[in-house]
Write a protein that holds these residues in place. Structure first.
Motif, PDB file in Angstrom:
ATOM      1  N   HIS A  16       7.363   7.057  26.282  1.00  0.00           N
ATOM      2  CA  HIS A  16       5.967   7.778  25.925  1.00  0.00           C
ATOM      3  C   HIS A  16       5.981   9.335  25.908  1.00  0.00           C
ATOM      4  O   HIS A  16       4.768  10.082  25.848  1.00  0.00           O
ATOM      5  N   GLY A  17       7.111   9.778  25.895  1.00  0.00           N
ATOM      6  CA  GLY A  17       7.337  11.306  25.945  1.00  0.00           C
ATOM      7  C   GLY A  17       7.181  12.218  26.999  1.00  0.00           C
ATOM      8  O   GLY A  17       7.018  13.330  26.837  1.00  0.00           O
ATOM      9  N   SER A  18       7.091  11.668  28.050  1.00  0.00           N
ATOM     10  CA  SER A  18       6.883  12.371  29.331  1.00  0.00           C
ATOM     11  C   SER A  18       8.185  13.140  29.553  1.00  0.00           C
ATOM     12  O   SER A  18       9.477  12.865  29.190  1.00  0.00           O
ATOM     13  N   LYS A  19       8.225  14.352  30.033  1.00  0.00           N
ATOM     14  CA  LYS A  19       9.193  15.546  30.382  1.00  0.00           C
ATOM     15  C   LYS A  19       9.184  15.936  31.777  1.00  0.00           C
ATOM     16  O   LYS A  19       8.239  16.051  32.317  1.00  0.00           O
ATOM     17  N   PHE A  20      10.283  16.124  32.213  1.00  0.00           N
ATOM     18  CA  PHE A  20      10.544  16.551  33.677  1.00  0.00           C
ATOM     19  C   PHE A  20      11.426  17.576  33.819  1.00  0.00           C
ATOM     20  O   PHE A  20      12.650  17.469  33.129  1.00  0.00           O
TER      21      PHE A  20
END
Length: 196
Positions: free
Chosen positions: A154-158
């Motif tokens: 879903h495109g989450s970035k960390f």
């Protein structure tokens, strides 16, 4: 009644032999009973601490271990990676890690005991996918993130401290598991130093 002499040595032998056989039988019955009090192997492995040898972990490299059925990442961050962490606060949802999902020792900018060694549970805080590890020195880059973790679901970035970027579905930073160093190259995941 017979007046035959009583053989006391035979009587003693039979008493001792019967006692020994009875004692062995009692121990034989007690061992499985007492062993049943211990947790099963499945229960032990579900919550057991995991020992990780990082002696061969190169700078910029990630290794994965399993703890409580979850992937745990261990990353040896380079000095450049650590410098980049300082520049990202304005892009992050929770740069100070104010939400309670890490142990007390990880409430610092690098979210770890030793700045260069980072541990996190490798599960996205959105829907439980496992993000990919990005390293800029291999030319990988996703939406401006050169080094960090990207969840393709879903495109989450960390970032490389497991802090979530703004405007992505993940609501929280990555979870930091309890861990401690038992020497310079060995980590125990699942036990926090000083915890009973």
């Amino acid at each position: 009644m017979s007046n035959a002499p009583v053989d006391n040595s035979r009587r003693r032998f039979l008493t001792i032999a019967t006692s020994v056989v009875g004692g062995v039988g009692a121990v034989g019955a007690a061992v499985p009973f007492i062993a049943s009090w211990n947790p099963s192997e499945r229960a032990k492995s579900a919550g057991a601490p995991v020992e990780v040898d990082i002696s061969k972990l190169e700078p910029g490299q990630l290794i994965r271990v399993e703890w409580r059925g979850k992937p745990v990442w261990v990353v040896n961050r380079t000095p450049k990676m650590l410098e980049t962490l300082k520049t990202l606060d304005g892009q992050l949802r929770d740069p100070q890690s104010a939400e309670e999902q890490q142990p007390g020792f990880a409430q610092n900018p690098h979210r770890s005991i030793r700045p260069e060694i980072f541990l996190a549970v490798g599960i996205c805080t959105h829907l439980g996918c496992s993000p990919s590890f990005l390293k800029g020195n291999f030319g990988e880059k996703v939406e401006g993130v050169e080094d960090g973790f990207f969840c393709p679901c879903h495109g989450s970035k960390f970032d490389l401290a497991g802090r979530v970027f703004q405007s992505v579905p993940a609501p929280l930073n990555l979870e930091i598991p309890p861990y401690m160093f038992i020497d310079d190259t060995t980590i125990i995941v699942g036990i926090e130093e000083g915890a009973a």
